[in-house]
Scaffold this motif. Sequence first.
Motif, PDB file in Angstrom:
ATOM      1  N   ARG A   1     -16.140   9.520  31.889  1.00  0.00           N
ATOM      2  CA  ARG A   1     -15.508  10.828  31.763  1.00  0.00           C
ATOM      3  C   ARG A   1     -16.298  11.905  32.495  1.00  0.00           C
ATOM      4  O   ARG A   1     -15.714  12.816  33.103  1.00  0.00           O
ATOM      5  CB  ARG A   1     -15.353  11.203  30.292  1.00  0.00           C
ATOM      6  N   LEU A   2     -17.617  11.811  32.460  1.00  0.00           N
ATOM      7  CA  LEU A   2     -18.437  12.768  33.205  1.00  0.00           C
ATOM      8  C   LEU A   2     -18.120  12.701  34.693  1.00  0.00           C
ATOM      9  O   LEU A   2     -17.988  13.732  35.368  1.00  0.00           O
ATOM     10  CB  LEU A   2     -19.925  12.488  32.973  1.00  0.00           C
ATOM     11  N   VAL A   3     -18.000  11.485  35.205  1.00  0.00           N
ATOM     12  CA  VAL A   3     -17.693  11.314  36.628  1.00  0.00           C
ATOM     13  C   VAL A   3     -16.279  11.795  36.935  1.00  0.00           C
ATOM     14  O   VAL A   3     -16.043  12.472  37.941  1.00  0.00           O
ATOM     15  CB  VAL A   3     -17.867   9.843  37.046  1.00  0.00           C
ATOM     16  N   GLU A   4     -15.335  11.457  36.068  1.00  0.00           N
ATOM     17  CA  GLU A   4     -13.951  11.863  36.298  1.00  0.00           C
ATOM     18  C   GLU A   4     -13.795  13.379  36.282  1.00  0.00           C
ATOM     19  O   GLU A   4     -13.050  13.945  37.092  1.00  0.00           O
ATOM     20  CB  GLU A   4     -13.048  11.238  35.232  1.00  0.00           C
ATOM     21  N   ARG A   5     -14.492  14.046  35.367  1.00  0.00           N
ATOM     22  CA  ARG A   5     -14.310  15.490  35.217  1.00  0.00           C
ATOM     23  C   ARG A   5     -15.170  16.297  36.187  1.00  0.00           C
ATOM     24  O   ARG A   5     -14.738  17.328  36.702  1.00  0.00           O
ATOM     25  CB  ARG A   5     -14.643  15.915  33.783  1.00  0.00           C
ATOM     26  N   HIS A   6     -16.399  15.843  36.420  1.00  0.00           N
ATOM     27  CA  HIS A   6     -17.326  16.677  37.193  1.00  0.00           C
ATOM     28  C   HIS A   6     -18.080  15.886  38.264  1.00  0.00           C
ATOM     29  O   HIS A   6     -19.172  16.285  38.676  1.00  0.00           O
ATOM     30  CB  HIS A   6     -18.343  17.340  36.254  1.00  0.00           C
ATOM     31  N   GLY A   7     -17.497  14.780  38.715  1.00  0.00           N
ATOM     32  CA  GLY A   7     -18.195  13.949  39.701  1.00  0.00           C
ATOM     33  C   GLY A   7     -18.394  14.607  41.044  1.00  0.00           C
ATOM     34  O   GLY A   7     -19.178  14.130  41.870  1.00  0.00           O
TER      35      GLY A   7
ATOM     36  N   MET B   1     -18.973   4.433  41.322  1.00  0.00           N
ATOM     37  CA  MET B   1     -18.005   5.523  41.205  1.00  0.00           C
ATOM     38  C   MET B   1     -18.563   6.816  41.796  1.00  0.00           C
ATOM     39  O   MET B   1     -17.854   7.581  42.460  1.00  0.00           O
ATOM     40  CB  MET B   1     -17.639   5.756  39.732  1.00  0.00           C
ATOM     41  N   LEU B   2     -19.845   7.045  41.560  1.00  0.00           N
ATOM     42  CA  LEU B   2     -20.481   8.243  42.107  1.00  0.00           C
ATOM     43  C   LEU B   2     -20.544   8.177  43.627  1.00  0.00           C
ATOM     44  O   LEU B   2     -20.345   9.188  44.316  1.00  0.00           O
ATOM     45  CB  LEU B   2     -21.881   8.400  41.511  1.00  0.00           C
ATOM     46  N   LEU B   3     -20.822   6.981  44.155  1.00  0.00           N
ATOM     47  CA  LEU B   3     -20.811   6.819  45.615  1.00  0.00           C
ATOM     48  C   LEU B   3     -19.431   7.124  46.184  1.00  0.00           C
ATOM     49  O   LEU B   3     -19.304   7.772  47.228  1.00  0.00           O
ATOM     50  CB  LEU B   3     -21.228   5.396  45.990  1.00  0.00           C
ATOM     51  N   LYS B   4     -18.415   6.657  45.495  1.00  0.00           N
ATOM     52  CA  LYS B   4     -17.047   6.920  45.960  1.00  0.00           C
ATOM     53  C   LYS B   4     -16.735   8.416  45.918  1.00  0.00           C
ATOM     54  O   LYS B   4     -16.066   8.945  46.814  1.00  0.00           O
ATOM     55  CB  LYS B   4     -16.036   6.149  45.113  1.00  0.00           C
TER      56      LYS B   4
END
Length: 384
Positions: free
Chosen positions: A158-164, A186-189
């Motif tokens: 959720r952290l990545v989805e909202r504020h990645g 996911m962060l790389l993407k």
Amino acid sequence: MIVQQFLRWMADAPVARRAEATSALARAYLHSAMTEADREAAEAAMTILLDDPAVQVRRALAEALSRSADAPREVILALSADLPDVASLVLERSPVLLDMELVDAVAGFADPLPAAVARRVGLGSQVAAAIAEVGSLQACQALAGNREAEIPRFSMIRLVERHGTDATLREALMARGETPIEIRQMLLKQVGDLLSDHPLVRRGLKDDRARAVVTEARERATVTLASTAAPHETPALVEHLVQSGQLTPALLLRAVCTGNIVLFTAALARLSGLGVSRVEAVLGAARGLPLRALLSRAGLPQRTHGLFQVAIGVWRDLAREVTPVLAVPGNPAVARLLIGEVLDRYQEQDGVEADDLVVMLRRFSAEIARDAARAYMDRTLAAA
């Protein structure tokens, strides 16, 4: 009587003196031997001090009580709803507050108070989940940077989805040792998606080429990340790549051409539905018909089968010669040997044209050559 005298004195004393006296009273309550009557009187005095018009006085009370489990619950709750300069102290520190009270603070208060909650030592998973779900960017940054917080996997997602898209949050999550490898990918993407619209990437490139450049960079970073994965992490990474549509033939080719046979094997097992040991046996033998049947079952395009067969054959041959080194995925020197030999053998086959697969291999070779050169310079400088 003593409390009445204290409060009468407080009414006329300067703010600084009132703050000092408030702090002394709170410390005496926590650490001095008191009769039950004295403790009751001290609690009454602190409760009245909650209405002191000077923020400095109420902050002194919060400062003195915030770290103690013996602080009066009613006083702590009142301080947690005070102005941010006061409330942030107890929200960040007080062991008196329950997780549900902290969740309410995250949902009901504005910045900077949710961030104060996110900085708590030993923050529990329930509160961390609430911050990840509804917390502001500032609160989520604080949560990601809190190494002692217990952040569930779904909350990291959720952290990545909202504020990645926020660099500070991405760096904090990547720095956490327990961040799962699929979330790192996911962060790389996220970085790749941001770069795809960056003026420096798009300058002089058509849309298709710009997207291809970003995709190749992401796949390269993903294979590099996979080389650091623990054995139990690779299947989770493969599953994430499958679910997100990123497990492409190009990525698999890059994996086998850089010696990451663990990622390649796990991917073929997932795509084909066969067991890992069965896939390992087919790759180890590298015989034509069984290998092509495996690649077909995994859904890889038929036009790539010949190239994969060459790449697997090169890996198998080199594994016999440099096994200890080849066993470490991502070694630039071994990767350069692999890709060079793959390119040579593939182009020597009858009927092979200088098509897009050859062009892709040449790009791989150029990238890996630069990696090998950097690694060589690092070793040289370290030795010097």
